[in-house]
Design a protein around this motif. Structure first.
Motif, mmCIF file in Angstrom:
data_model
loop_
_atom_site.group_PDB
_atom_site.id
_atom_site.type_symbol
_atom_site.label_atom_id
_atom_site.label_comp_id
_atom_site.label_asym_id
_atom_site.label_seq_id
_atom_site.Cartn_x
_atom_site.Cartn_y
_atom_site.Cartn_z
ATOM 1 N N CYS A 12 0.829 -1.203 0.000
ATOM 2 C CA CYS A 12 0.000 0.000 0.000
ATOM 3 C C CYS A 12 0.869 1.260 0.000
ATOM 4 O O CYS A 12 1.821 1.372 0.770
ATOM 5 C CB CYS A 12 -0.891 -0.050 1.232
ATOM 6 N N CYS A 14 0.321 4.131 1.103
ATOM 7 C CA CYS A 14 0.282 5.003 2.278
ATOM 8 C C CYS A 14 1.444 4.694 3.220
ATOM 9 O O CYS A 14 1.737 5.459 4.119
ATOM 10 C CB CYS A 14 -1.056 4.905 2.995
ATOM 11 N N CYS A 16 1.697 1.766 5.041
ATOM 12 C CA CYS A 16 1.317 0.892 6.148
ATOM 13 C C CYS A 16 1.925 -0.502 6.019
ATOM 14 O O CYS A 16 1.936 -1.266 6.967
ATOM 15 C CB CYS A 16 -0.205 0.807 6.280
ATOM 16 N N ARG A 25 -4.819 -0.030 -0.020
ATOM 17 C CA ARG A 25 -5.910 -0.713 0.663
ATOM 18 C C ARG A 25 -7.116 0.222 0.600
ATOM 19 O O ARG A 25 -6.943 1.440 0.518
ATOM 20 C CB ARG A 25 -5.559 -0.939 2.139
ATOM 21 N N HIS A 28 -7.221 3.826 2.177
ATOM 22 C CA HIS A 28 -5.880 4.306 2.510
ATOM 23 C C HIS A 28 -5.392 5.431 1.606
ATOM 24 O O HIS A 28 -4.416 6.097 1.932
ATOM 25 C CB HIS A 28 -4.880 3.144 2.499
HETATM 26 ZN ZN ZN Z 1 -2.119 1.666 3.664
#
Ligand code: ZN
Length: 72
Positions: A12, A14, A16, A25, A28
């Motif tokens: 992902c 972002c 994470c 995700r 996200h």
């Molecule tokens: Zn994420």
């Protein structure tokens, strides 16, 4: 200071660390925009760097719009 992760391919964007087939995700993408907004406001990264980290035009517009609004 907000830490901006450089995500591995297949995870992902972002930061994470979750495995994904697409960029994010579910949900996200918004999380990434708010992380980048905070980082730019704190001076951790420049806005043009933040914009480059976002994969789609609509997310880039969202970041620009969010940065243009006043902090509460
Ligand atoms: Zn994420």
């Amino acid at each position: 200071m907000t830490k901006i992760n450089t995500p591995e391919p297949g995870t992902c964007k972002c930061g994470c660390g979750e495995q994904v087939k697409r960029d994010y995700r579910p949900g996200h993408d918004a999380r990434h925009v708010s992380q980048l907004t905070r980082a730019v406001r704190e001076g951790a990264i420049e806005k043009r760097v933040a914009l480059r980290l976002l994969p789609t035009e609509s997310l880039r517009e969202k970041l620009t719009r969010t940065l243009a609004t006043k902090v509460a």
